[in-house]
Write an enzyme that holds these catalytic residues in place. Structure first.
Site, short mmCIF file in Angstrom:
data_model
loop_
_atom_site.label_atom_id
_atom_site.label_comp_id
_atom_site.label_asym_id
_atom_site.label_seq_id
_atom_site.Cartn_x
_atom_site.Cartn_y
_atom_site.Cartn_z
N HIS A 153 -8.85 11.84 0.85
CA HIS A 153 -8.24 10.68 0.69
C HIS A 153 -6.95 10.91 1.53
O HIS A 153 -6.06 10.00 1.69
CB HIS A 153 -7.99 9.93 -0.62
N LYS B 181 3.29 4.58 -1.41
CA LYS B 181 3.11 5.32 -2.45
C LYS B 181 4.38 6.23 -2.36
O LYS B 181 4.35 7.11 -1.63
CB LYS B 181 2.04 6.23 -2.72
N LYS C 119 -4.05 11.56 4.38
CA LYS C 119 -3.96 10.65 5.57
C LYS C 119 -2.62 11.93 6.35
O LYS C 119 -1.65 11.83 6.01
CB LYS C 119 -3.28 9.43 5.67
N ASP D 137 17.52 9.65 -8.05
CA ASP D 137 18.80 9.64 -7.83
C ASP D 137 19.07 9.80 -6.34
O ASP D 137 20.28 10.26 -5.85
CB ASP D 137 19.24 11.16 -8.39
N ASP E 13 -0.38 20.48 17.58
CA ASP E 13 0.16 21.87 18.11
C ASP E 13 1.00 22.41 16.93
O ASP E 13 1.80 23.34 17.09
CB ASP E 13 1.02 21.63 19.11
N HIS F 65 0.71 -1.29 -0.02
CA HIS F 65 0.09 -0.04 -0.13
C HIS F 65 0.83 1.08 0.07
O HIS F 65 0.34 2.25 0.10
CB HIS F 65 -0.81 0.11 0.97
#
Length: 488
Positions: free
Chosen positions: A406, A227, A408, A232, A413, A225
């Site tokens: 979508h 991404k 997350k 380089d 603070d 899952h």
């Protein structure tokens, strides 16, 4: 004789059923599942015997298959020398953290063996077109290597532009590797792009391959899952966005465009991201591709401003167990003024639910932003089972109305940020291969706060009194789907 055979067959089936049930009970008890999870499994197996057993075989045990399991247990011992050299580069590490971040960075140091790494160039990206254009620009400027891993690559629109950029780079001699989840990227592997990329010299790997012959070898719902983009060994991207064009992705679902968040970072943090990618690659292919070693005392950070620091937390088989879950709990308990959470799937563990409610009850301004409409009916109803408890504690729940939110993110603070690929559900926290950035940087926190406040401006605040008047049928459905909470 026929009656005898039928009686014998019935007894064999009865005996086989109870052998399987006892075996499953033994596995549940010996693996020390959480109490709610264990009770849910017992109830599912006894109330829906056949469905329960089949569900357990597919989703109950965390197994990768013999080869992957052995590799997952060996990868870190083989990377120790690289990590020793990496830790010897004192200039890249930040030894002090802000008050709100200190406990979490100490946890990361204890469990992962690394101090926070200084931020160099750090940027938040929220517009899909801007994200894709920036990625393509970096791909065309690549000099040595490009590595990518995504849960979903959906051909069409922006995704094809990235594909063409990768192919062009591969043809000019850049070493390109692409790892995509078999289930999430099924459309990619059925399209022309997999063959075109391989023919152009790109190494394309189908991670955690699904087929009928491997269902009982690999756990069905264990997914890659992450991404991540690495260029380089210096530029890295991660966040919630899959390689899709949101104008085209799941248009028929009726939830609107997907709203995502990605971070682009330059600097030595790419080394730790490279180690994670190397481990994932080795689990799938058996081949090690460690990033280049940093030259001691020759690391140059471009930015002269106060850096702050970053930790990278990876989850999945072979990585520190429950680390993202621990990090979330630590961050929530560190809050002193404000806590803002965005997640598309809100199905928290009991520990996380208690921590969030406790934060609100001790005077912290707690806000949770979730999409009003979701692509998962099961998660939608299961999430609602938590609303009453959260609202009673004083948590503000915002329903985002301008698409499927979508992103997350967790912001504490306006200083400590957690962004990445993990949802607030059991699958992300305890099962999948996920990645989370922990960022201790005031400017980044302010940037993230601006984005979250923008989400709130496009949301409807859930009214506590109105929610309490919902129908009994809604309450029944919420509690029914809550029953499956530990299995989600």
């Amino acid at each position: 004789m026929t009656t005898l055979y039928m009686t014998l067959l019935a007894w064999l089936l009865f005996l086989g059923y109870w052998i399987i049930v006892i075996r499953i009970i033994f596995c549940i008890l010996t693996k020390r599942h959480s109490t709610p999870s264990a009770i849910s499994w017992f109830l599912v197996i006894y109330i829906f015997p056949v469905i329960g057993i089949v569900t357990w075989l597919f989703f109950g045990e965390l197994y990768l298959g013999r080869r992957r399991f052995q590799l997952a247990n060996q990868i870190w011992s083989k990377t120790n020398l690289w990590l020793i050299d990496f830790k010897s580069c004192d200039a890249i590490f930040e030894k002090k953290n802000s008050d709100v971040a200190t406990s979490l960075f100490q946890l990361c140091k204890h469990r992962q063996g690394l101090l926070g790494i200084k931020c160099d160039q750090l940027k938040l990206l929220t517009n899909a077109k801007e994200i894709i254009n920036t990625v393509i620009h970096d791909i065309y400027l690549a000099r040595n290597n490009i590595e990518m891993v995504f849960y979903i690559w959906k051909p069409g629109g922006f995704a094809d532009d990235v594909a063409n950029a990768l192919i062009s780079s591969a043809k000019r001699g850049i070493h390109c590797r692409l790892m995509l989840d078999s289930a999430g990227s099924v459309d990619f592997f059925r399209s022309k792009w997999a063959k075109i990329m391989r023919n152009s010299g790109i190494q394309v790997v189908e991670a955690l391959k699904i087929n009928i012959f491997r269902i009982f070898i690999n756990r069905f719902d264990l997914r890659q899952h992450r991404k991540v983009i690495l260029i380089d060994n210096y530029i890295t991207y991660t966040g919630s966005m899959n390689l899709v064009d949101p104008r085209l992705f799941k248009k028929s679902s009726g939830v609107g465009q997907w709203i995502d968040l990605m971070a682009r970072i330059e600097g030595p943090i790419a080394g730790t991201m490279g180690i994670i990618y190397s481990c994932d690659w080795e689990i799938e292919t058996g081949k090690k591709i460690l990033p280049k070693k940093l030259k001691k005392n020759k690391v140059i950070l471009k930015s002269k401003r106060k850096h702050g620091s970053i930790q990278v937390i990876a989850s999945g088989p072979g990585f520190p167990k429950n680390m993202i879950h621990q990090a979330l709990l630590t961050a929530i308990y560190a809050a002193r003024k404000e806590l803002i959470i965005t997640t598309p799937y809100l199905v928290p563990s009991d520990d996380l639910l208690y921590a969030i409610c406790t934060a609100a009850q001790r005077g912290i301004e707690v806000s949770i932003i979730i999409p009003k409409y979701n692509d998962s009916v099961l998660v939608t109803w299961a999430s609602r089972a938590f609303f009453s408890e959260l609202l009673e504690a004083g948590v503000k729940i915002y329903l985002f109305e301008k698409g499927l939110l979508h992103s997350k993110s967790v912001l504490v603070d306006k200083q400590l940020s957690l962004i990445g690929t993990a949802n607030l559900d059991m699958r992300s926290l305890w099962l999948n291969f996920e990645i989370t950035l922990v960022i201790d940087n005031g400017q980044f926190g302010k940037d993230l706060a601006s984005i979250q406040y923008e989400y709130i401006s496009h949301s409807r605040l859930l009214d506590k009194k109105l929610w309490s008047t919902r129908s009994n049928w809604n309450r029944i459905l919420e509690n029914f789907f809550y029953f499956f909470n530990p299995l989600l």
